[in-house]
Design a protein around this motif. Sequence first.
Motif, PDB file in Angstrom:
ATOM      1  N   GLU A   1      27.053  75.570  14.990  1.00 48.03           N
ATOM      2  CA  GLU A   1      26.507  76.547  15.904  1.00 48.03           C
ATOM      3  C   GLU A   1      25.339  76.209  16.871  1.00 48.03           C
ATOM      4  OE1 GLU A   1      27.166  80.467  13.891  1.00 48.03           O
ATOM      5  OE2 GLU A   1      28.041  79.654  12.507  1.00 48.03           O
TER       6      GLU A   1
ATOM      7  N   THR B   1      28.143  73.271  10.658  1.00 44.73           N
ATOM      8  CA  THR B   1      28.463  74.053   9.481  1.00 44.73           C
ATOM      9  C   THR B   1      29.698  72.963   9.026  1.00 44.73           C
ATOM     10  OG1 THR B   1      29.598  75.687  10.441  1.00 44.73           O
ATOM     11  CG2 THR B   1      27.455  75.713  10.890  1.00 44.73           C
ATOM     12  N   THR B   2      30.074  73.916   7.904  1.00 44.27           N
ATOM     13  CA  THR B   2      31.417  73.909   6.948  1.00 44.27           C
ATOM     14  C   THR B   2      32.420  74.637   8.038  1.00 44.27           C
ATOM     15  OG1 THR B   2      30.846  74.900   5.030  1.00 44.27           O
ATOM     16  CG2 THR B   2      29.794  73.181   4.896  1.00 44.27           C
TER      17      THR B   2
ATOM     18  N   VAL C   1      25.843  68.560   6.794  1.00 46.29           N
ATOM     19  CA  VAL C   1      25.856  69.815   6.891  1.00 46.29           C
ATOM     20  C   VAL C   1      24.667  70.701   6.783  1.00 46.29           C
ATOM     21  CG1 VAL C   1      27.398  72.090   5.932  1.00 46.29           C
ATOM     22  CG2 VAL C   1      27.952  70.118   6.442  1.00 46.29           C
ATOM     23  N   GLY C   2      23.826  71.206   7.984  1.00 47.57           N
ATOM     24  CA  GLY C   2      23.037  71.630   7.726  1.00 47.57           C
ATOM     25  C   GLY C   2      21.976  71.157   8.818  1.00 47.57           C
TER      26      GLY C   2
ATOM     27  N   GLU D   1      23.558  74.143  14.849  1.00 50.04           N
ATOM     28  CA  GLU D   1      23.882  73.664  13.506  1.00 50.04           C
ATOM     29  C   GLU D   1      24.413  73.332  13.171  1.00 50.04           C
ATOM     30  OE1 GLU D   1      22.603  75.745   9.320  1.00 50.04           O
ATOM     31  OE2 GLU D   1      22.075  76.831  11.019  1.00 50.04           O
TER      32      GLU D   1
END
Length: 66
Positions: A57, A45-46, A27-28, A43
Amino acid sequence: MKARRYTLLGVVICMGHPMQITTTRLVGSVITRAVAGREMRFELTTATLYDGSFAAEPVDSYQPID
């Protein structure tokens, strides 16, 4: 490491279905995918979406106006 399924927000493929990928990246992380003939960055994400996938995103969705 467990793989997660991500939906690339704002990207649709055949018959209006969202584009999805499966990855083990953290994540990230920022990934690059070819969309409509150009490279786009997303990116990871959670954020969980309605179908159980996670949101990826767009990073480059906003362009400055000259």
